[in-house]
Scaffold this motif. Structure first.
Motif, PDB file in Angstrom:
ATOM      1  N   ARG A 186       0.770  -1.054   0.132  1.00  0.00           N
ATOM      2  CA  ARG A 186      -0.022   0.048  -0.164  1.00  0.00           C
ATOM      3  C   ARG A 186       0.818   1.375   0.161  1.00  0.00           C
ATOM      4  O   ARG A 186       0.725   2.340  -0.706  1.00  0.00           O
ATOM      5  N   LEU A 187       1.774   1.152   0.760  1.00  0.00           N
ATOM      6  CA  LEU A 187       2.868   2.287   0.820  1.00  0.00           C
ATOM      7  C   LEU A 187       3.428   2.528  -0.619  1.00  0.00           C
ATOM      8  O   LEU A 187       3.815   3.616  -1.002  1.00  0.00           O
ATOM      9  N   TYR A 188       4.103   1.393  -1.095  1.00  0.00           N
ATOM     10  CA  TYR A 188       4.455   1.430  -2.690  1.00  0.00           C
ATOM     11  C   TYR A 188       3.491   2.048  -3.725  1.00  0.00           C
ATOM     12  O   TYR A 188       3.996   2.985  -4.377  1.00  0.00           O
ATOM     13  N   ARG A 240       2.173   9.176  -6.372  1.00  0.00           N
ATOM     14  CA  ARG A 240       2.522  10.511  -6.227  1.00  0.00           C
ATOM     15  C   ARG A 240       3.482  10.923  -7.616  1.00  0.00           C
ATOM     16  O   ARG A 240       3.467  11.994  -8.541  1.00  0.00           O
ATOM     17  N   LEU A 241       4.024   9.845  -8.006  1.00  0.00           N
ATOM     18  CA  LEU A 241       5.177  10.032  -9.482  1.00  0.00           C
ATOM     19  C   LEU A 241       4.013  10.081 -10.608  1.00  0.00           C
ATOM     20  O   LEU A 241       4.432  10.882 -11.510  1.00  0.00           O
ATOM     21  N   SER A 281       7.818  13.568   0.568  1.00  0.00           N
ATOM     22  CA  SER A 281       6.770  14.476   0.604  1.00  0.00           C
ATOM     23  C   SER A 281       7.037  15.897   1.012  1.00  0.00           C
ATOM     24  O   SER A 281       6.757  16.802   0.414  1.00  0.00           O
ATOM     25  N   VAL A 282       7.967  16.072   2.045  1.00  0.00           N
ATOM     26  CA  VAL A 282       8.515  17.371   2.429  1.00  0.00           C
ATOM     27  C   VAL A 282       9.273  17.939   1.425  1.00  0.00           C
ATOM     28  O   VAL A 282       8.938  18.974   1.122  1.00  0.00           O
ATOM     29  N   VAL A 283      10.163  17.074   0.826  1.00  0.00           N
ATOM     30  CA  VAL A 283      11.198  17.484  -0.211  1.00  0.00           C
ATOM     31  C   VAL A 283      10.187  18.034  -1.395  1.00  0.00           C
ATOM     32  O   VAL A 283      10.633  19.103  -1.920  1.00  0.00           O
ATOM     33  N   ARG A 284       9.309  17.212  -1.897  1.00  0.00           N
ATOM     34  CA  ARG A 284       8.454  17.753  -3.064  1.00  0.00           C
ATOM     35  C   ARG A 284       7.923  18.921  -2.659  1.00  0.00           C
ATOM     36  O   ARG A 284       7.507  19.923  -3.558  1.00  0.00           O
ATOM     37  N   GLY A 285       7.208  19.083  -1.399  1.00  0.00           N
ATOM     38  CA  GLY A 285       6.792  20.367  -1.067  1.00  0.00           C
ATOM     39  C   GLY A 285       7.656  21.513  -1.034  1.00  0.00           C
ATOM     40  O   GLY A 285       7.224  22.713  -1.286  1.00  0.00           O
TER      41      GLY A 285
END
Length: 663
Positions: free
Chosen positions: A587-589, A595-596, A657-661
């Motif tokens: 589920r995490l993958y 997101r990609l 998620s933080v990096v993309r934000g």
């Protein structure tokens, strides 16, 4: 055997935990050598897992079987009984642990655990045992779930799955409990008749009943349909003692059913009085390991397996090894009209005395006989003698060889068995047929549940004499000395001595006394609603639920809960998606892939995670390091079952998620 087929450490620990849970209540009844052997086998198997020892060979196993069988033969004289059967299961655990290697061995061991857990309810059906039995099944089912793999062996996951399975089984269990026909057992395994039990014995010597006065364990519980007898009529007959050897009273030949005493087992053999019974009641009797039951005078029981003796007592065909409920109807003697004449053999039996001994009592009673007094006048003289100078006590002095003489003309201090035994001896010496009756007298009325609670300290002995005009009639010599014993109970009659040997006199603490009574009421409800749920109660319950008992309505009643459970399962599957829910790592993958996809990098159908990571690196080089790390963590979590990798995957997704934000 390949190492991949061997049981992992978590599986072994779960199996041993299940065995321990099933055996724990049995440890007090099993021989110590079985408990020690089981513990040693568990230790040996764990040493094998650590590589410090080898599994025993065929010769050692054969020797262990021979020693175990020999130990069982020496420990139990009777093989076909419940205790040796449970011991055999425990020995099976022990021997199986020596070859506990494969998954098949594990399943067999856990199946034995279910059987051992079920044997708990043969010994006891109380609420604590029921709760412990549920815990046992929960642990055993969790151990079964733990055999599916390392992830399933985690305590939280295994216990959670076990709890869910048991919860899903509850509706079906309730329906089957209510609707399944009540069938008798296909076979019966007797219990150990030598096991210790508290209660009235088949013989009586001075001091026996005073020992019972120190026990506050429940003996009988009675609920009445109609009038409740007043305290002075609450005599619950169980045994009749007609033989006296100078010190010990016993049933004797022709009274004891094991020595020629006649028992009417069929209801058609028991002619009932033309008038209706005065009392109708249901008795719940605690285990006694004996066949005798307790009821008021002139009883009749429609309960299957219960018979009536010639002297008006009730017997169960098999000993009362566990709590037993039976219905009774009673006719007081004064309602029965003219008595039957006393036969010659019956007269001789109830006039029997030893050839010698107790000369003063014989001479004293002979004076009454020679003076021409009838039976009732002689009885009145003896009771007046008791009333003038005797003391009722729970701690009477010891008596010698001429026990009746020493009691009547020496100590003059005694308990009920002293008064009843000496009275019957004197009446027989005066030529009046008499016998000792043992049972219980009185009881505590429980207003909240409307039942009478009789405890062991209510054990009592009294007398019956025969007269031509009235036949057998009850005479209680204790009432002449201590009438409050009959009217108010033992606690009131001997308040200073009552339960005096107890370390903690709970009966003197009102709060604890009330709590004890509340607990007894809970047990009473439990037994009536669950344990004694017989065919009659089943039919009454089904009639209330269905209105009319028919095959169609029964089928609907059985199928509706099953259909409801199936619909619930289908709804749960639909709510959580088709098929079984994917593991957390998958589920995490998938979350990472979504997101990609939003960033323009959609994973192709059937594309392997490693190939997808390479394509992400080619098209978006700045995302390559993070995609590589997330893919590596997913592969370890999904394919190697590494819990640490699963936690790392969760952390990487949060950081990504933080990096993309920030970008």
């Amino acid at each position: 055997m390949e190492s991949s087929e061997r049981l992992p450490r978590e599986s072994l620990l779960w199996i041993f935990a299940a065995q321990f849970a099933a055996l724990l209540p049995q440890f007090a009844m099993l021989p110590l050598w079985i408990v020690g052997a089981w513990g040693f086998a568990v230790y040996w198997r764990l040493e094998v897992f650590r590589g410090r020892r080898d599994l025993p060979g065929r010769t050692v196993k054969l020797l262990a079987v021979v020693v175990a069988v020999g130990g069982l033969a020496l420990s139990y004289r009777q093989w076909f009984a419940l205790e040796p059967m449970v011991a055999l299961l425990a020995v099976s655990f022990t021997l199986k642990n020596l070859e506990l290697v494969s998954l098949r061995d594990a399943f067999l061991s856990l199946l034995l655990s279910y059987f051992v857990a079920a044997t708990l309810f043969v010994f006891e059906q109380t609420i604590p045992y029921a709760v412990y039995g549920v815990i046992c099944v929960l642990v055993i089912t969790a151990a079964l779930a733990a055999q599916t793999g390392s992830a399933g062996a985690r305590p939280r996951r295994a216990l959670g799955l076990s709890l869910r399975l048991l919860a899903q089984a509850v509706p079906l269990m309730v329906v089957l409990f209510i609707a399944m026909p009540r069938l008798g057992p296909l076979w019966a395994v007797p219990q150990n008749s030598d096991a210790a039990s508290t209660g009235i014995s088949d013989s009586m010597t001075p001091g026996d009943f005073s020992e019972l006065s120190q026990s506050d364990e429940p003996a009988l519980r009675m609920s009445f349909e109609g009038p409740v007898p007043p305290p002075e009529q609450r005599y619950w007959r169980g045994l009749v003692y007609s033989d006296f050897d100078g010190r010990r009273w016993s049933q004797g030949f022709g009274v004891d059913h094991r020595e020629g005493g006649r028992v009417h087992w069929k209801e058609s053999e028991r002619p009932l009085p033309e008038v209706g019974p005065r009392y109708r009641y249901r008795v719940i009797q605690e285990a006694t390991n004996s066949q005798w039951l307790f009821a008021m005078v002139r009883p009749d029981s429609p309960t299957e397996g219960v018979g009536e003796t010639a002297d008006g007592r009730l017997l169960k065909r098999k000993p009362v090894y566990s709590r037993f409920a039976y219905e009774v109807r009673s006719w007081p003697r004064e309602t029965l009209g003219e008595p039957m004449p006393l036969g010659d053999f019956e007269r001789r039996r109830n006039l029997q005395l030893p050839a010698d001994g107790n000369p003063r009592t014989r001479a004293w009673a002979g004076e009454f006989r020679d003076s021409g007094l009838d039976a009732e006048e002689i009885s009145a003289r003896i009771l007046q003698f008791y009333n003038r100078s005797f003391v009722y006590t729970l701690k009477p002095p010891a008596l010698g060889e001429d026990s009746v003489d020493e009691f009547l003309f020496g100590s003059r201090q005694g308990f009920c068995e002293h008064f009843a035994g000496s009275y019957v001896f004197a009446m027989r010496a005066a030529g009046v047929p008499a016998r000792v009756v043992a049972g219980y007298q009185g009881g505590e009325w429980v207003e909240q549940e409307q039942y009478l609670l009789v405890r062991q300290y209510d054990a009592h002995a009294w007398a019956e004499i025969w007269t031509p005009a009235r036949g057998w009639q009850r005479v209680d010599p204790t009432a002449a000395v201590s009438p409050e014993r009959i009217r108010d109970g033992l606690q009131s009659a001997a308040e200073e001595e009552f339960m005096g040997d107890s370390l903690l006199p709970l009966h003197r603490i009102s709060v604890l006394n009330r709590l004890r009574l509340q607990w007894d009421m809970i047990n009473y409800r439990w037994y009536r609603a669950v344990v004694s749920f017989d065919r009659e109660q089943q039919e009454s319950t089904l009639q209330r639920l269905l209105g009319e008992i028919s095959p169609l309505r029964l089928a609907i009643f059985l199928l509706l809960p099953v259909a409801a459970v199936l619909l619930g399962v289908l709804a749960w599957i639909w709510w959580n998606g088709r098929g079984t829910r994917a593991p957390l790592s998958s589920r995490l993958y998938r979350k990472f892939c979504r997101r990609l996809a939003r960033a323009g990098l959609e994973r192709h159908p059937g594309e392997a995670p490693r190939d997808f990571a390479c394509r992400v690196g080619e098209q978006r080089p700045e995302l390559a390091p993070m995609a590589e790390r997330i893919t590596a963590a997913f592969e370890k979590a999904a394919y190697a079952g590494d819990p640490a990798a699963e936690k790392q995957l969760r952390r990487l997704l949060r950081r990504w998620s933080v990096v993309r934000g920030r970008q």
